[in-house]
Enzyme design. Sequence first.
Site, PDB file in Angstrom:
ATOM      1  N   ASP A  40       0.859  -1.189   0.000  1.00 31.96           N
ATOM      2  CA  ASP A  40       0.000   0.000   0.000  1.00 31.96           C
ATOM      3  C   ASP A  40       0.898   1.242   0.000  1.00 31.96           C
ATOM      4  O   ASP A  40       1.942   1.261   0.644  1.00 31.96           O
ATOM      5  CB  ASP A  40      -0.898   0.002   1.246  1.00 31.96           C
ATOM      6  CG  ASP A  40      -2.140   0.871   1.055  1.00 31.96           C
ATOM      7  OD1 ASP A  40      -3.256   0.339   1.200  1.00 31.96           O
ATOM      8  OD2 ASP A  40      -1.991   2.077   0.753  1.00 31.96           O
ATOM      9  N   ASP A  41       0.462   2.261  -0.735  1.00 31.32           N
ATOM     10  CA  ASP A  41       1.277   3.480  -0.806  1.00 31.32           C
ATOM     11  C   ASP A  41       1.052   4.391   0.402  1.00 31.32           C
ATOM     12  O   ASP A  41       1.802   5.331   0.609  1.00 31.32           O
ATOM     13  CB  ASP A  41       1.008   4.250  -2.105  1.00 31.32           C
ATOM     14  CG  ASP A  41      -0.450   4.635  -2.235  1.00 31.32           C
ATOM     15  OD1 ASP A  41      -1.310   3.797  -1.873  1.00 31.32           O
ATOM     16  OD2 ASP A  41      -0.745   5.747  -2.690  1.00 31.32           O
ATOM     17  N   ASP A  70       5.167 -46.138  17.686  1.00 28.00           N
ATOM     18  CA  ASP A  70       5.464 -47.566  17.738  1.00 28.00           C
ATOM     19  C   ASP A  70       4.408 -48.236  18.604  1.00 28.00           C
ATOM     20  O   ASP A  70       4.052 -47.730  19.669  1.00 28.00           O
ATOM     21  CB  ASP A  70       6.853 -47.740  18.357  1.00 28.00           C
ATOM     22  CG  ASP A  70       7.339 -49.163  18.280  1.00 28.00           C
ATOM     23  OD1 ASP A  70       8.071 -49.474  17.325  1.00 28.00           O
ATOM     24  OD2 ASP A  70       6.985 -49.952  19.170  1.00 28.00           O
ATOM     25  N   ASN A 117       1.812 -61.139  17.875  1.00 25.88           N
ATOM     26  CA  ASN A 117       2.285 -62.218  17.012  1.00 25.88           C
ATOM     27  C   ASN A 117       2.456 -63.521  17.804  1.00 25.88           C
ATOM     28  O   ASN A 117       2.039 -64.592  17.353  1.00 25.88           O
ATOM     29  CB  ASN A 117       3.643 -61.851  16.401  1.00 25.88           C
ATOM     30  CG  ASN A 117       3.477 -60.907  15.217  1.00 25.88           C
ATOM     31  OD1 ASN A 117       2.427 -60.887  14.573  1.00 25.88           O
ATOM     32  ND2 ASN A 117       4.507 -60.118  14.934  1.00 25.88           N
ATOM     33  N   ASP A 168      -0.541 -58.888  11.507  1.00 27.22           N
ATOM     34  CA  ASP A 168      -0.680 -58.094  10.274  1.00 27.22           C
ATOM     35  C   ASP A 168      -1.983 -57.310  10.263  1.00 27.22           C
ATOM     36  O   ASP A 168      -2.037 -56.150   9.852  1.00 27.22           O
ATOM     37  CB  ASP A 168      -0.633 -59.017   9.042  1.00 27.22           C
ATOM     38  CG  ASP A 168       0.792 -59.487   8.753  1.00 27.22           C
ATOM     39  OD1 ASP A 168       1.718 -59.010   9.446  1.00 27.22           O
ATOM     40  OD2 ASP A 168       0.960 -60.321   7.846  1.00 27.22           O
ATOM     41  N   GLU A 211       6.651 -52.399  13.412  1.00 24.24           N
ATOM     42  CA  GLU A 211       5.429 -51.789  13.924  1.00 24.24           C
ATOM     43  C   GLU A 211       5.640 -50.302  14.169  1.00 24.24           C
ATOM     44  O   GLU A 211       4.987 -49.700  15.004  1.00 24.24           O
ATOM     45  CB  GLU A 211       4.979 -52.504  15.198  1.00 24.24           C
ATOM     46  CG  GLU A 211       5.945 -52.430  16.379  1.00 24.24           C
ATOM     47  CD  GLU A 211       6.998 -53.544  16.400  1.00 24.24           C
ATOM     48  OE1 GLU A 211       7.298 -54.095  15.317  1.00 24.24           O
ATOM     49  OE2 GLU A 211       7.511 -53.850  17.490  1.00 24.24           O
TER      50      GLU A 211
HETATM   51 MG   LIG Z   1      -3.470   3.516  -2.461  1.00 22.59          MG
END
Ligand SMILES: [Mg+2]
Length: 463
Positions: free
Chosen positions: A9-10, A330, A338, A347, A373
């Site tokens: 912006d100016d 983990d 298992n 699995d 795992e």
């Molecule tokens: Mg302006």
Amino acid sequence: MTAQILVVDDVFANIKLLEAKLSSEYYDVISAKDGFEAIAKAKEHKPDIILLDVMMPGMDGFEVCKKLKEDFEVSHIPIVMVTALTDKSDRIKGLEAGADDFITKPINDVALFARVKSLVRIKMLMDELRLRDKTSIEMGIKQEASNTLLSDVSGSRVLLIDDDAVQGKQIVSKLSDTYEVEWIQEPDDGLARARDGNFDLILVSTLLTDADGLRLASQIKSQEELRNVPLLVLVDDDDKRIMLKALEMGMNDYMTVPVDKNEMIVRVRTQIRRRKYQEALKSQYQMSISMAITDALTGLYNRHYLNTHLSNMVKQALKNGKHMALMMMDMDHFKSVNDTYGHDAGDLVLKQLANLIIQQSRSSELAARFGGEEFVVLMPETDPASALAAAKRMRDIVEATPFKINAAGATIQKTISIGVASLHPDGDSAESLLKRADEALYEAKRSGRNKVTVSATLAPKGW
Ligand SMILES: [Mg+2]
């Protein structure tokens, strides 16, 4: 979600005002006082969004916008034009120059934050998509970068739920040039149609005669299969309360009625693009399943892909000054599954855990099986506190989920331990980040399991 915003912006007072508003929402603001400086800063800093004033001496906002959109290096950065309320022709000129959105002066806070937030989200998905493209090319899976800007959204499906015959007709006619629009005038049919219609965007009026539009919108948004479908609500121009409420409830954006044609075009386009980016990420992932980068058992990315992608991601985050985090998890006492129930049961449990991880991850996150795992989730643009919160959620969900161990439906309870590490902004590497997450995970195991531990480097406050 943090983002860097370039304010152009100016008038110095305007810059200060926007800077104050944006900083209060934790955005990082840089500024430029004319078009030349804007282009230089855009190239140097690669901000996430550019807020661009129209009336500036020397080079006006339209010209700056055009120049930025022609430059491949910065053309993907969303531009919001800041226009005078009275001049509707500015909106058309802005659109023609390639602006992604506009807001009017004097700037309304709700509108400002709604636009910024929605463009930050879309930019983040786009960045991740670009990065995955790069990884795929490096791994020899893909030949060249696709046009991830996906500028063409024509033919996308839009559902409009509105019982106002005049307004509905106008909206349908405005959108039909680009989209396939379906209009439901009976709000009671809205939810079912939203579910079945495979829409890319849903528009719901909150000005229904005999129904609560916001409630309907919220019912639609809470459907699992519709969670990622962008939802825009139509609200009364004066009703700030509804606008805020809608955004708080997770609606993607709002539009005030009577709807301005150009405004509708940009809002709808932005939201549909976001949807398309999410789908592109998903389909890229699905494509990868048939290739050598996914783990056969769980369907997640494999360690090889993870390593390549992680190092790209770390480089990009450091370059752009962004947060990123990683969680390594983990399953506790997995070996006993298992040993007690056999490898098939083991699995099955791992597959279910992988599904939970996918369900919990955002589109921009990447999940991989790290080994046995052990799983890793990469979280771009995530600060340490959010990463910790995500890890805790994950831990809670696993603990609360019964894991099936056979086709008959017998279940067991399992828990996970998680180590979280965050990128160090002053310099870091993929190896170091993984190592810190691994150490944090070890600590979680050592201190009793079913825990989340954060790497001491960059742990959130109060941890
Ligand atoms: Mg302006």
